[in-house]
Design a protein around this motif. Structure first.
Motif, mmCIF file in Angstrom:
data_model
loop_
_atom_site.group_PDB
_atom_site.id
_atom_site.type_symbol
_atom_site.label_atom_id
_atom_site.label_comp_id
_atom_site.label_asym_id
_atom_site.label_seq_id
_atom_site.Cartn_x
_atom_site.Cartn_y
_atom_site.Cartn_z
ATOM 1 N N ALA A 17 -48.461 -78.404 -88.669
ATOM 2 C CA ALA A 17 -49.608 -77.545 -88.383
ATOM 3 C C ALA A 17 -49.467 -76.902 -87.007
ATOM 4 C CB ALA A 17 -50.901 -78.362 -88.463
ATOM 5 N N LEU A 20 -46.806 -74.122 -87.117
ATOM 6 C CA LEU A 20 -47.344 -72.926 -87.766
ATOM 7 C C LEU A 20 -48.298 -72.184 -86.838
ATOM 8 C CD1 LEU A 20 -48.374 -73.276 -91.505
ATOM 9 C CD2 LEU A 20 -46.798 -71.701 -90.423
ATOM 10 N N THR A 21 -49.211 -72.949 -86.253
ATOM 11 C CA THR A 21 -50.225 -72.341 -85.400
ATOM 12 C C THR A 21 -49.589 -71.581 -84.246
ATOM 13 O OG1 THR A 21 -51.688 -74.145 -85.964
ATOM 14 C CG2 THR A 21 -52.285 -72.826 -84.062
ATOM 15 N N GLN A 22 -48.609 -72.222 -83.660
ATOM 16 C CA GLN A 22 -47.910 -71.595 -82.534
ATOM 17 C C GLN A 22 -47.218 -70.312 -82.963
ATOM 18 O OE1 GLN A 22 -46.454 -73.755 -79.497
ATOM 19 N NE2 GLN A 22 -45.927 -71.800 -78.566
ATOM 20 N N ILE A 24 -47.898 -68.378 -85.463
ATOM 21 C CA ILE A 24 -48.860 -67.331 -85.777
ATOM 22 C C ILE A 24 -49.386 -66.698 -84.497
ATOM 23 C CG2 ILE A 24 -51.153 -66.882 -86.727
ATOM 24 C CD1 ILE A 24 -50.553 -69.066 -88.812
ATOM 25 N N PRO A 37 -55.298 -69.355 -80.631
ATOM 26 C CA PRO A 37 -55.308 -69.670 -82.056
ATOM 27 C C PRO A 37 -56.695 -69.722 -82.669
ATOM 28 C CG PRO A 37 -53.701 -71.034 -80.947
ATOM 29 C CD PRO A 37 -54.413 -70.271 -79.879
ATOM 30 N N ALA A 38 -57.676 -70.166 -81.907
ATOM 31 C CA ALA A 38 -59.024 -70.298 -82.468
ATOM 32 C C ALA A 38 -59.539 -68.971 -83.002
ATOM 33 C CB ALA A 38 -59.978 -70.843 -81.398
ATOM 34 N N PHE A 41 -59.101 -68.445 -86.787
ATOM 35 C CA PHE A 41 -59.970 -69.209 -87.675
ATOM 36 C C PHE A 41 -61.395 -68.689 -87.611
ATOM 37 C CE2 PHE A 41 -56.392 -71.933 -86.571
ATOM 38 C CZ PHE A 41 -55.886 -72.106 -87.836
ATOM 39 N N ALA A 107 -52.959 -61.250 -87.725
ATOM 40 C CA ALA A 107 -52.854 -62.702 -87.853
ATOM 41 C C ALA A 107 -52.354 -63.087 -89.244
ATOM 42 C CB ALA A 107 -54.216 -63.350 -87.588
ATOM 43 N N GLU A 108 -52.832 -62.385 -90.250
ATOM 44 C CA GLU A 108 -52.398 -62.702 -91.606
ATOM 45 C C GLU A 108 -50.917 -62.378 -91.796
ATOM 46 O OE1 GLU A 108 -56.658 -62.118 -93.939
ATOM 47 O OE2 GLU A 108 -55.188 -60.493 -93.918
ATOM 48 N N GLU A 109 -50.497 -61.248 -91.223
ATOM 49 C CA GLU A 109 -49.075 -60.912 -91.291
ATOM 50 C C GLU A 109 -48.232 -61.970 -90.599
ATOM 51 O OE1 GLU A 109 -49.925 -56.125 -90.965
ATOM 52 O OE2 GLU A 109 -48.447 -57.056 -89.636
ATOM 53 N N ALA A 111 -48.977 -65.027 -90.061
ATOM 54 C CA ALA A 111 -49.001 -66.260 -90.850
ATOM 55 C C ALA A 111 -48.001 -66.160 -92.005
ATOM 56 C CB ALA A 111 -50.405 -66.525 -91.374
ATOM 57 N N ALA A 112 -47.978 -65.003 -92.641
ATOM 58 C CA ALA A 112 -47.049 -64.816 -93.757
ATOM 59 C C ALA A 112 -45.606 -64.937 -93.281
ATOM 60 C CB ALA A 112 -47.287 -63.459 -94.411
ATOM 61 N N VAL A 115 -44.831 -68.620 -92.671
ATOM 62 C CA VAL A 115 -44.683 -69.381 -93.908
ATOM 63 C C VAL A 115 -43.405 -68.981 -94.640
ATOM 64 C CG1 VAL A 115 -45.689 -69.777 -96.185
ATOM 65 C CG2 VAL A 115 -47.140 -69.805 -94.168
ATOM 66 N N ASN B 3 -50.686 -62.645 -97.874
ATOM 67 C CA ASN B 3 -50.921 -62.946 -96.467
ATOM 68 C C ASN B 3 -52.095 -63.895 -96.268
ATOM 69 O OD1 ASN B 3 -48.831 -61.289 -95.914
ATOM 70 N ND2 ASN B 3 -50.020 -59.705 -94.883
ATOM 71 N N SER B 4 -53.148 -63.670 -97.004
ATOM 72 C CA SER B 4 -54.325 -64.505 -96.790
ATOM 73 C C SER B 4 -54.052 -65.951 -97.187
ATOM 74 C CB SER B 4 -55.508 -63.964 -97.595
ATOM 75 O OG SER B 4 -55.182 -63.960 -98.977
ATOM 76 N N ALA B 6 -51.322 -67.533 -96.638
ATOM 77 C CA ALA B 6 -50.597 -68.164 -95.531
ATOM 78 C C ALA B 6 -51.569 -68.702 -94.484
ATOM 79 C CB ALA B 6 -49.625 -67.168 -94.905
ATOM 80 N N LEU B 7 -52.581 -67.906 -94.173
ATOM 81 C CA LEU B 7 -53.588 -68.385 -93.215
ATOM 82 C C LEU B 7 -54.344 -69.583 -93.767
ATOM 83 C CD1 LEU B 7 -55.568 -65.608 -91.283
ATOM 84 C CD2 LEU B 7 -54.417 -67.625 -90.406
ATOM 85 N N LEU B 9 -53.248 -71.740 -95.886
ATOM 86 C CA LEU B 9 -52.367 -72.904 -95.836
ATOM 87 C C LEU B 9 -52.411 -73.553 -94.459
ATOM 88 C CD1 LEU B 9 -50.097 -74.781 -96.778
ATOM 89 C CD2 LEU B 9 -48.465 -72.987 -96.204
ATOM 90 N N THR B 10 -52.351 -72.723 -93.437
ATOM 91 C CA THR B 10 -52.408 -73.246 -92.076
ATOM 92 C C THR B 10 -53.719 -73.977 -91.837
ATOM 93 O OG1 THR B 10 -51.091 -71.358 -91.360
ATOM 94 C CG2 THR B 10 -52.208 -72.628 -89.651
ATOM 95 N N LEU B 13 -53.652 -77.306 -93.572
ATOM 96 C CA LEU B 13 -52.814 -78.256 -92.848
ATOM 97 C C LEU B 13 -53.562 -78.825 -91.650
ATOM 98 C CD1 LEU B 13 -49.197 -76.809 -92.659
ATOM 99 C CD2 LEU B 13 -49.869 -79.085 -93.370
ATOM 100 N N LEU B 14 -54.188 -77.917 -90.898
ATOM 101 C CA LEU B 14 -54.913 -78.371 -89.721
ATOM 102 C C LEU B 14 -56.058 -79.289 -90.101
ATOM 103 C CD1 LEU B 14 -55.041 -75.299 -87.368
ATOM 104 C CD2 LEU B 14 -54.354 -77.610 -86.782
ATOM 105 N N TRP B 147 -54.629 -76.791 -81.187
ATOM 106 C CA TRP B 147 -54.364 -75.831 -82.236
ATOM 107 C C TRP B 147 -54.175 -74.490 -81.583
ATOM 108 C CZ3 TRP B 147 -59.420 -74.095 -84.959
ATOM 109 C CH2 TRP B 147 -60.444 -73.986 -84.018
#
Lengths: 147, 147
Positions: A17, A20-22, A24, A37-38, A41, A107-109, A111-112, A115, B3-4, B6-7, B9-10, B13-14, B147
């Motif tokens: 986790a 991934l977070t890092q 993204i 990161p917050a 979300f 952010a979604e890009e 994340a993709a 992943v 893309n969505s 992937a977010l 999933l993160t 996980l968190l 995070w």
DNA sequence: ACGTATTGGTCAAGTTGCTTGACCATCATC
DNA sequence: GATGATGGTCAAGCAACTTGACCAATACGT
């Protein structure tokens, strides 16, 4: 299952986790947005129809004061704005600005992208199964910020 | 994969990692030890043969100053002690005390309890596969605290 | 062997992101 | 319409990390 395995599983989850977070967050910044990161979300909760500070606080698993401070940041940086709530004059509806929506997409890009590395190792089917398993285990408790 | 997803999933996980971490910490406290989640991960590194502050810092993904402060806490609470390093007079070897080893076992038990709930949902085989997948994805980067 | 750079560790001060506590405005209930 | 609950903010405090400065011991190059 041995006890030591359970601890190792937790560590692996946290490492995954965190990784991934890092990634993204790096990806979002590389696309020209500043943030932590917050934000991502928070965006996920605000994107559909906006949310009140209290709702956001519940989603993130923090006090409403902390959520309010986060919204202050988002407003200061131009990602969100506070509007009057349509039916409750006490409440204020926090909604994303155009810039906020752009940042959400970034952010979604990101994340993709992050992943994608996993997909190359495990294959898409495996990753999808992984999502599925996790969803069954942790059915949307609040996101907790600290370990 | 969209893309969505992937977010999501993160986030999953968190949430899962946070949930586990919280349960373990609660379990450790219920067994009569005071502490915070970071202790458990420090113990995991210290248990086999001890470690230097610098090694611990790398394992936890923090600065050596932060690791040193954590060791201060562990020492103050009687979980660990600093010894002279056998071959390097600059370094100090941090090792667990008897109480520290007891607390480590408590953490492992608590982790096993927390994972047990998962096993009941997914079955032991699935959980084991999950461990396996995660280990292939995040092969022991440092544990990141935020995070 | 010896100066120089590197490494392990600590002390001190600063920062961040959260918390608790107090408070006001508005809503809901009766 | 009084009373309590709810949404939000202001203020102060705190925990856990950071950066920066520094010392002692080791490793390296010549």
């Amino acid at each position: 299952m041995q006890n030591s395995e359970a601890l190792a599983l937790t560590a692996a989850l946290l490492a995954a986790a965190g990784d991934l977070t890092q990634r993204i967050n790096d990806g979002v910044q590389a696309r020209g947005f500043e943030g932590r990161p917050a934000y991502g979300f928070a965006f996920a909760r605000l994107a559909p129809d906006g949310a009140t500070v209290t709702e956001l606080a519940a989603h993130l698993g923090v006090t409403k004061q902390a959520a309010s401070q986060l919204v202050d940041e988002l407003v200061r940086k131009g990602y969100a704005e506070r509007r009057a709530h349509p039916v409750d004059a006490r409440a204020r509806l926090v909604v994303l600005t155009e810039r906020g929506r752009k940042c959400t997409r970034a952010a979604e890009e990101a994340a993709a992208d992050a992943v994608r590395a996993w997909v190359e190792v495990l294959g898409e089917g495996e990753v999808r199964v992984l999502c599925d398993r996790l969803a069954r285990i942790a059915p949307y408790g609040p996101l907790r910020p600290t370990w």
